[in-house]
Enzyme design. Sequence first.
Site, PDB file in Angstrom:
ATOM      1  N   ASP A   1      24.968  58.255  66.877  1.00 10.69           N
ATOM      2  CA  ASP A   1      24.946  58.813  68.232  1.00 10.69           C
ATOM      3  C   ASP A   1      24.540  57.736  69.232  1.00 10.69           C
ATOM      4  O   ASP A   1      23.745  56.852  68.898  1.00 10.69           O
ATOM      5  CB  ASP A   1      23.949  59.992  68.271  1.00 10.69           C
ATOM      6  CG  ASP A   1      24.158  60.869  69.489  1.00 10.69           C
ATOM      7  OD1 ASP A   1      25.126  60.654  70.242  1.00 10.69           O
ATOM      8  OD2 ASP A   1      23.330  61.778  69.696  1.00 10.69           O
TER       9      ASP A   1
ATOM     10  N   ASN B   1      26.914  56.041  71.435  1.00 11.46           N
ATOM     11  CA  ASN B   1      27.952  55.078  71.835  1.00 11.46           C
ATOM     12  C   ASN B   1      28.190  55.127  73.352  1.00 11.46           C
ATOM     13  O   ASN B   1      28.336  54.099  74.000  1.00 11.46           O
ATOM     14  CB  ASN B   1      29.281  55.386  71.134  1.00 11.46           C
ATOM     15  CG  ASN B   1      29.218  55.182  69.640  1.00 11.46           C
ATOM     16  OD1 ASN B   1      28.258  54.635  69.129  1.00 11.46           O
ATOM     17  ND2 ASN B   1      30.243  55.632  68.945  1.00 11.46           N
ATOM     18  N   GLY B   2      28.260  56.353  73.882  1.00 17.70           N
ATOM     19  CA  GLY B   2      28.530  56.523  75.312  1.00 17.70           C
ATOM     20  C   GLY B   2      27.400  55.951  76.149  1.00 17.70           C
ATOM     21  O   GLY B   2      27.636  55.254  77.146  1.00 17.70           O
TER      22      GLY B   2
ATOM     23  N   ARG C   1      33.484  54.076  78.138  1.00 18.71           N
ATOM     24  CA  ARG C   1      32.966  54.699  76.907  1.00 18.71           C
ATOM     25  C   ARG C   1      33.622  54.138  75.651  1.00 18.71           C
ATOM     26  O   ARG C   1      32.987  53.969  74.619  1.00 18.71           O
ATOM     27  CB  ARG C   1      33.193  56.225  76.936  1.00 18.71           C
ATOM     28  CG  ARG C   1      32.233  56.969  77.821  1.00 18.71           C
ATOM     29  CD  ARG C   1      32.527  58.476  77.775  1.00 18.71           C
ATOM     30  NE  ARG C   1      32.201  59.065  76.486  1.00 18.71           N
ATOM     31  CZ  ARG C   1      30.970  59.440  76.129  1.00 18.71           C
ATOM     32  NH1 ARG C   1      29.954  59.285  76.953  1.00 18.71           N
ATOM     33  NH2 ARG C   1      30.754  59.965  74.941  1.00 18.71           N
TER      34      ARG C   1
ATOM     35  N   HIS D   1      32.370  53.027  71.626  1.00 14.47           N
ATOM     36  CA  HIS D   1      32.915  53.436  70.328  1.00 14.47           C
ATOM     37  C   HIS D   1      33.383  52.210  69.534  1.00 14.47           C
ATOM     38  O   HIS D   1      33.193  52.137  68.325  1.00 14.47           O
ATOM     39  CB  HIS D   1      34.064  54.428  70.520  1.00 14.47           C
ATOM     40  CG  HIS D   1      33.623  55.739  71.115  1.00 14.47           C
ATOM     41  ND1 HIS D   1      32.497  56.427  70.684  1.00 14.47           N
ATOM     42  CD2 HIS D   1      34.153  56.500  72.120  1.00 14.47           C
ATOM     43  CE1 HIS D   1      32.368  57.537  71.395  1.00 14.47           C
ATOM     44  NE2 HIS D   1      33.352  57.602  72.275  1.00 14.47           N
TER      45      HIS D   1
ATOM     46  N   SER E   1      33.091  65.079  64.524  1.00  7.92           N
ATOM     47  CA  SER E   1      32.701  66.443  64.163  1.00  7.92           C
ATOM     48  C   SER E   1      33.786  67.423  64.596  1.00  7.92           C
ATOM     49  O   SER E   1      34.627  67.101  65.456  1.00  7.92           O
ATOM     50  CB  SER E   1      31.373  66.813  64.833  1.00  7.92           C
ATOM     51  OG  SER E   1      31.608  67.205  66.165  1.00  7.92           O
ATOM     52  N   SER E   2      33.751  68.630  64.010  1.00 11.72           N
ATOM     53  CA  SER E   2      34.762  69.621  64.381  1.00 11.72           C
ATOM     54  C   SER E   2      34.588  70.038  65.843  1.00 11.72           C
ATOM     55  O   SER E   2      35.490  70.613  66.438  1.00 11.72           O
ATOM     56  CB  SER E   2      34.705  70.834  63.439  1.00 11.72           C
ATOM     57  OG  SER E   2      33.379  71.285  63.310  1.00 11.72           O
ATOM     58  N   GLU E   3      33.448  69.715  66.453  1.00  9.96           N
ATOM     59  CA  GLU E   3      33.226  70.017  67.873  1.00  9.96           C
ATOM     60  C   GLU E   3      33.715  68.882  68.784  1.00  9.96           C
ATOM     61  O   GLU E   3      33.824  69.054  69.997  1.00  9.96           O
ATOM     62  CB  GLU E   3      31.733  70.267  68.153  1.00  9.96           C
ATOM     63  CG  GLU E   3      31.220  71.614  67.665  1.00  9.96           C
ATOM     64  CD  GLU E   3      31.080  71.697  66.154  1.00  9.96           C
ATOM     65  OE1 GLU E   3      30.678  70.686  65.533  1.00  9.96           O
ATOM     66  OE2 GLU E   3      31.397  72.757  65.585  1.00  9.96           O
TER      67      GLU E   3
ATOM     68  N   TRP F   1      36.528  67.741  69.262  1.00 10.42           N
ATOM     69  CA  TRP F   1      37.812  68.019  69.931  1.00 10.42           C
ATOM     70  C   TRP F   1      37.585  68.464  71.361  1.00 10.42           C
ATOM     71  O   TRP F   1      38.507  68.439  72.175  1.00 10.42           O
ATOM     72  CB  TRP F   1      38.584  69.109  69.187  1.00 10.42           C
ATOM     73  CG  TRP F   1      38.962  68.771  67.783  1.00 10.42           C
ATOM     74  CD1 TRP F   1      38.425  69.312  66.646  1.00 10.42           C
ATOM     75  CD2 TRP F   1      39.963  67.840  67.339  1.00 10.42           C
ATOM     76  NE1 TRP F   1      39.024  68.773  65.528  1.00 10.42           N
ATOM     77  CE2 TRP F   1      39.965  67.868  65.932  1.00 10.42           C
ATOM     78  CE3 TRP F   1      40.837  66.986  68.000  1.00 10.42           C
ATOM     79  CZ2 TRP F   1      40.817  67.073  65.162  1.00 10.42           C
ATOM     80  CZ3 TRP F   1      41.686  66.199  67.243  1.00 10.42           C
ATOM     81  CH2 TRP F   1      41.672  66.246  65.845  1.00 10.42           C
TER      82      TRP F   1
ATOM     83  N   ARG G   1      35.944  67.014  73.535  1.00 12.01           N
ATOM     84  CA  ARG G   1      35.857  65.858  74.449  1.00 12.01           C
ATOM     85  C   ARG G   1      37.190  65.672  75.184  1.00 12.01           C
ATOM     86  O   ARG G   1      38.228  66.178  74.730  1.00 12.01           O
ATOM     87  CB  ARG G   1      35.510  64.613  73.653  1.00 12.01           C
ATOM     88  CG  ARG G   1      34.125  64.749  73.058  1.00 12.01           C
ATOM     89  CD  ARG G   1      33.628  63.459  72.484  1.00 12.01           C
ATOM     90  NE  ARG G   1      32.267  63.666  72.022  1.00 12.01           N
ATOM     91  CZ  ARG G   1      31.338  62.740  71.951  1.00 12.01           C
ATOM     92  NH1 ARG G   1      31.617  61.510  72.294  1.00 12.01           N
ATOM     93  NH2 ARG G   1      30.132  63.028  71.523  1.00 12.01           N
TER      94      ARG G   1
ATOM     95  N   LEU H   1      29.154  51.033  46.232  1.00  6.92           N
ATOM     96  CA  LEU H   1      28.795  52.092  47.184  1.00  6.92           C
ATOM     97  C   LEU H   1      29.926  53.114  47.323  1.00  6.92           C
ATOM     98  O   LEU H   1      31.096  52.729  47.390  1.00  6.92           O
ATOM     99  CB  LEU H   1      28.556  51.429  48.556  1.00  6.92           C
ATOM    100  CG  LEU H   1      28.357  52.363  49.749  1.00  6.92           C
ATOM    101  CD1 LEU H   1      26.971  53.007  49.683  1.00  6.92           C
ATOM    102  CD2 LEU H   1      28.510  51.602  51.075  1.00  6.92           C
TER     103      LEU H   1
HETATM  104  C1  FPP Z   1      28.499  59.416  69.238  1.00 10.02           C
HETATM  105  O1  FPP Z   1      28.433  58.725  70.430  1.00 10.02           O
HETATM  106  C2  FPP Z   1      29.492  58.968  68.302  1.00 10.02           C
HETATM  107  C3  FPP Z   1      30.658  59.613  67.982  1.00 10.02           C
HETATM  108  C4  FPP Z   1      31.219  60.744  68.724  1.00 10.02           C
HETATM  109  C5  FPP Z   1      31.451  59.268  66.828  1.00 10.02           C
HETATM  110  C6  FPP Z   1      31.107  57.995  66.097  1.00 10.02           C
HETATM  111  C7  FPP Z   1      32.336  57.216  66.008  1.00 10.02           C
HETATM  112  C8  FPP Z   1      32.414  55.896  65.791  1.00 10.02           C
HETATM  113  C9  FPP Z   1      31.247  55.049  65.507  1.00 10.02           C
HETATM  114  C10 FPP Z   1      33.742  55.227  65.834  1.00 10.02           C
HETATM  115  C11 FPP Z   1      34.745  55.692  64.800  1.00 10.02           C
HETATM  116  C12 FPP Z   1      34.227  55.700  63.403  1.00 10.02           C
HETATM  117  C13 FPP Z   1      34.809  55.088  62.340  1.00 10.02           C
HETATM  118  C14 FPP Z   1      34.249  55.288  60.977  1.00 10.02           C
HETATM  119  C15 FPP Z   1      35.963  54.211  62.481  1.00 10.02           C
HETATM  120  P1  FPP Z   1      28.529  59.581  71.760  1.00 10.02           P
HETATM  121  O2  FPP Z   1      29.862  59.340  72.337  1.00 10.02           O
HETATM  122  O3  FPP Z   1      28.196  61.011  71.502  1.00 10.02           O
HETATM  123  O4  FPP Z   1      27.405  58.901  72.601  1.00 10.02           O
HETATM  124  P2  FPP Z   1      26.592  59.544  73.824  1.00 10.02           P
HETATM  125  O5  FPP Z   1      25.864  60.753  73.301  1.00 10.02           O
HETATM  126  O6  FPP Z   1      25.667  58.443  74.236  1.00 10.02           O
HETATM  127  O7  FPP Z   1      27.601  59.885  74.879  1.00 10.02           O
END
Ligand code: FPP
Length: 241
Positions: free
Chosen positions: A22, A24-25, A35, A39, A67-69, A71, A73, A133
């Site tokens: 969690d 990335n954004g 954003r 990712h 996650s299934s949720e 979508w 976004r 692994l």
């Molecule tokens: C949360 O950040 C992260 C995700 C929604 C998905 C994680 C996906 C990746 C790391 C990339 C794809 C994965 C692989 C295995 C290739 P967020 O966008 O919810 O961050 P925020 O809460 O700060 O907005």
Amino acid sequence: MAAEAARMVAPPPPTHIAVIMDGNGRWAAAHRLPRVMGHRRGVDAVRTVVEACNDLGVRYLTLYAFSSENWKRPPTEVDDLMWLLRRYLRQEVEKLDAKGVRVRMIGNRAALAPDIVDLMNEIEGRTRANTGLTLILAVNYGGQDEIVSAARALAEDVRAGRLDPAEITKDHFAAQLATRDLPDPDLVIRTSGEQRLSNFLLWQTAYAELLFVDVLWPDFSRATLEDAIAAFHRRDRRFGA
Ligand code: FPP
């Protein structure tokens, strides 16, 4: 010599680590970037953590990739995430296979693009016999959906006369989950400071240690992983006893 001695006495790492990636954004916003860049850097962190777990002797690593949720976004962000997943599966298959990593996917594949499903099947098939692994990617995964599917399968068995409701045990249930042949996670790490499970491995985390770290996923490093494992070793696991 001292390092070797320290390694010899170090307790083994948790068998199964599961990660809710969690932040990335927020990482992208903090760097004044779109954003998608968060990712992208998140995928770099995926590479780092997979390699570190393989080196440290962790047996299973589950990553919550979509996650299934998710979508819900904006469609452009969903497209970006799917594009990154495609690219990861294509680019990493050789390297993962060479390192002895066995790749598995959990989640509902029916809603995914057919070419992604093909890539998933290919990487699973190619790495099936590997003994390093096991990397489990949760894609279009939802814990509640998984539990409902298990309940439905057991109900079918009851209706067909194969199962007596009075005899249903936890093992019957676990045998219907996507993780049926995997050990439950010992440690669940969620990054970015948020403290919830967000529908991740709800059944399987009954006795997992939960660790919430104040690091945004793109900044997750080998050192963060080692600190998390050290924190896990300081916990006193009683499994309800
Ligand atoms: C949360 O950040 C992260 C995700 C929604 C998905 C994680 C996906 C990746 C790391 C990339 C794809 C994965 C692989 C295995 C290739 P967020 O966008 O919810 O961050 P925020 O809460 O700060 O907005």
